[in-house]
Design an enzyme around this catalytic site. Structure first.
Site, mmCIF file in Angstrom:
data_model
loop_
_atom_site.group_PDB
_atom_site.id
_atom_site.type_symbol
_atom_site.label_atom_id
_atom_site.label_comp_id
_atom_site.label_asym_id
_atom_site.label_seq_id
_atom_site.Cartn_x
_atom_site.Cartn_y
_atom_site.Cartn_z
ATOM 1 N N GLU A 448 43.722 40.080 23.036
ATOM 2 C CA GLU A 448 43.845 38.703 23.525
ATOM 3 C C GLU A 448 43.369 38.436 24.950
ATOM 4 O O GLU A 448 44.038 37.735 25.709
ATOM 5 C CB GLU A 448 45.311 38.239 23.404
ATOM 6 C CG GLU A 448 45.772 38.155 21.983
ATOM 7 C CD GLU A 448 47.170 37.568 21.832
ATOM 8 O OE1 GLU A 448 47.375 36.860 20.861
ATOM 9 O OE2 GLU A 448 48.052 37.827 22.674
HETATM 10 C C1 TNX Z 1 50.241 38.434 19.400
HETATM 11 S S1 TNX Z 1 49.775 41.210 18.548
HETATM 12 C C2 TNX Z 1 50.269 39.360 20.446
HETATM 13 C C3 TNX Z 1 51.493 39.509 21.227
HETATM 14 C C4 TNX Z 1 52.549 38.549 20.823
HETATM 15 C C5 TNX Z 1 52.589 38.422 19.328
HETATM 16 C C6 TNX Z 1 53.686 37.546 18.841
HETATM 17 C C7 TNX Z 1 49.122 41.322 19.810
HETATM 18 C C8 TNX Z 1 48.369 42.512 19.921
HETATM 19 N N1 TNX Z 1 49.291 40.295 20.668
HETATM 20 O O1 TNX Z 1 51.212 39.419 22.601
HETATM 21 O O2 TNX Z 1 53.759 38.992 21.293
HETATM 22 O O3 TNX Z 1 51.362 37.917 18.871
HETATM 23 O O4 TNX Z 1 53.784 37.546 17.457
#
Ligand code: TNX
EC number: 3.2.1.52
Length: 670
Positions: A448
């Protein structure tokens, strides 16, 4: 004079041209009029940067931390309520735990008054809010005679006797001794007064534990006799699992003698379908003490899970002691009003948080090892780095300007791949972390990164130009001051951002390799093929299809689709269910029945290491929510990781799972 308030938030979805409304209602429950104040609150829901506020003004927002003030000159009289409405949220609310769950009033003189905060009320939803683990009563008649989760490869037991009161462990040799000690410690903690392990003088039934050559790495054979049992395996792990199976059978037969038997003959021959059976815990969004982490590890062991993925850093906090950079935990481990990290996700105005000292980590790693669990630390980079950057601002490009935002609403939260001092920092952190975690795996995150990251950094723009040419640079310059991440996470594959992220990951991967360790990453670590496939694995999470795709491309993968294995997703669609909802919802049955092998080619299956449950903590603002979200779905993922697909049965699982312990003991009301 008493100064006190209460806070209620309300949620009204957008409808017929009327925009959504997030109502904030502050009542003066004290006995004096109050003016010149600000109201702070936090919880998963985020007021959008472009939101407008009716009857109030936005003083500050950072992710889900919001500080608002009433119109100038406003006086809140005793018994009266100030109502303000925010129009615009980063995402619509779906569940009662989504809204603000802590609040405070900051008075003009600097006094902080904490508030009673009621769960967010959604228009038209009046059913009681759910908390605590759902009960799965053990039926009078179960589809199987012995109680074991996850279900073994082969069960050929015979006979039935009154369950012995406990087990007298008789290990032969040092590996068997370690397995016995691990098991005895586990049941003493999980089931303190049950006396599962006890000497012959207290009627413990003799259990031989011995080595047998030629079995798989985690395999065991458990044989029963009239008054005794034996566990045989080629490894300490196998012996330990044989004992865990015996412990399950004993507890089932003792607590539900009408339903389950304790055998007098026959053999259980067992081994797992997957070598990687993980559980992840996000300790950054909410802090869990060392004692809580230890208990989760013990619950994992009781479910025969073998990899604990410890998510130690995030935008919201940094949780691991690093001797070279004490600021990381001095500043990055604590949130509070006026601190470098504001109250977030319900953490309240007074400083709260915490971190794991090296001594505590060593104890936890040793405990895990005694329970056949290896620990995989994660330091999430280059995104999700806000807390560390607050602690060490010198890691930023000093000439960076402008603002971009992460999907969780953090400004300028990513470690800059073009800023050379970053690598000395990362190397030091990798060094100290790997020294603490002997499993030799370093998970570097990589999830992300915002599309507009570093678009105001001259260093990053130069690096993009060098690697991708002037068109790429221009493309990235156009991202300047684009907040990004509207309506879900940015897709960055093929972008200038991905280009320099890949360069960063490649370099960190080299650092990790040099120390002889394997690199773990979220699926984005595979962007731009930045890691050597034989020295890395990735965890697929965005959707189900990505796993097959990555495996096909030759990546060793762990399957953890948000839609099924993210234990922060609610158990159902109802408002009354707590939890998140970006990936939908998944009840225990949906999670149980998900099959990670489906849709994979023979080639792909070779790269499928296993499965993992992920406990993200944004919604875990209350331990009763934790229990509801994690159980029994943790056991569902554990069985999917151990039991072969043709032997999975929801009907059997749901009859047995009521025997399994939970974390905090919060059960749902009947
Ligand atoms: C996505 S999964 C994220 C997290 C969040 C999560 C909540 C991932 C690698 N990144 O930062 O906590 O969704 O469901």
């Amino acid at each position: 004079m008493t100064i006190a308030f209460s806070l209620v938030t309300t949620w009204t979805p957008a409808k017929d041209g009327e925009p959504l409304g997030y109502g904030i209602e502050l009542t003066n429950t004290g006995d004096a009029p109050v003016s010149n104040f600000q109201l702070g609150f936090s919880g998963p829901a985020r007021i959008d940067p472009h939101a407008t506020l009716e009857n109030g003004k936005l003083v500050k927002r950072l992710s889900n931390h919001t500080l608002i003030a009433p119109p100038d000159g406003f006086v809140l009289e005793p018994g009266q309520t100030w109502k303000s409405t925010a129009r615009g949220l980063s995402y619509g609310l779906r569940h009662w735990s989504d809204g603000a769950n802590s609040g405070y009033v900051a008075l003009g003189d600097g006094t902080i008054v904490t508030l009673a905060t009621a769960p967010t009320q959604a228009k038209g939803h009046n059913s009681p809010l759910l908390k605590g683990a759902a009960k799965f009563p053990v039926p009078a008649k179960a589809p199987v005679a012995v109680s074991i989760i996850p279900w073994p490869k082969s069960v050929a037991t015979t006979g039935a006797r009154t369950a012995p009161p406990g087990l007298d462990l008789k290990p032969e040799g040092s590996e068997a001794g370690k397995a016995a000690a691990g098991f005895a410690g586990l049941v003493a903690d999980l089931f303190a007064v049950e006396g599962l392990v006890r000497p012959a003088s207290e009627a413990g039934m003799p259990v031989a534990i011995r080595h047998k050559a030629g079995l798989g790495a985690e395999a065991y054979e458990l044989s029963f006799a009239e008054n005794g049992a034996s566990v045989e395996a080629s490894t300490r792990q196998g012996m330990f699992y044989g004992l865990v199976t015996l412990g399950h059978i004993l507890r089932g037969a003792r607590q539900y003698p009408q339903t389950f038997v304790f055998p007098t003959g026959g053999v259980i021959a067992d081994e797992p379908g997957f070598a990687y059976r993980g559980c992840h815990l996000d300790v950054a969004r909410q802090f869990y003490s060392g004692a809580e982490v230890s208990r989760l590890i013990q619950l994992m062991a009781w479910n025969k899970l073998n990899k604990f993925h410890w998510h130690l850093s995030e935008d919201e906090a940094w949780r691991v002691e690093i001797s070279a950079y004490p600021q990381l935990t001095e500043i990055g481990a604590w949130r509070g009003h006026g601190k470098a990290l504001p109250p977030l996700l319900g953490s309240g105005p007074h400083p709260t948080g915490g971190y794991y000292s090296k001594a505590v980590i060593r104890e936890i790693v040793a405990l895990a090892d005694s329970l056949a669990i290896s620990v995989i630390p994660e330091i999430d980079m280059p995104g999700h780095f806000y807390a560390a950057l607050q602690a060490l601002p010198e890691l930023r490009d000093p000439n960076e300007t402008g603002e971009y935002q992460s999907v969780q609403g953090f400004p300028n939260n990513s470690l800059n791949p073009a800023h050379e001092p970053v690598y000395a920092f990362v190397e030091k952190v990798v060094d100290e972390v790997l020294e603490l975690f002997p499993a030799g795996i370093f998970h570097l995150g990589a999830d992300e990164v915002p599309l507009a990251a570093w678009s105001g950094s001259p260093l990053a723009l130069d690096m993009i130009e060098k690697l991708g040419g002037s068109e790429m640079r221009k493309k990235h310059e156009r991202q300047f001051n684009q907040l990004g991440n509207h309506g879900g996470a940015d897709e960055i594959e093929g972008s200038p951002t991905a280009l320099i992220q890949a360069a960063f990951i490649r370099r960190v991967h080299e650092i990790i390799k040099k120390k002889g360790a394997i690199t773990g990453g979220w699926e984005e670590a595979a962007h731009g093929d930045a890691v050597d496939k034989d020295k890395a694995f990735v965890i697929g999470w965005r959707n189900v299809e990505i796993n097959a795709e990555l495996a096909e491309r030759g990546y060793d993968i762990v399957v953890s689709p948000g839609q099924r294995y993210y234990l922060d997703m609610a158990n159902g669609v109802a408002w009354a269910e707590p939890g998140a909802g970006w990936a939908g919802w998944s009840g225990p049955q949906e999670t149980y029945e998900f099959e990670s092998r489906e849709g994979m080619s023979e080639q792909g299956l070779k790269h499928l290491l296993g499965v993992q449950a992920c406990i993200w903590s944004e919604s875990m603002t209350d331990r009763a929510i934790f229990d509801r979200l994690v159980f029994p779905r943790l056991s569902a993922v554990a069985e999917a990781g151990w039991t072969l697909p043709e032997r999975k049965s929801w009907n059997r699982f749901k009859s047995l799972v009521g025997t399994m312990p939970i974390m905090y003991g919060n059960w749902a009301a009947e």
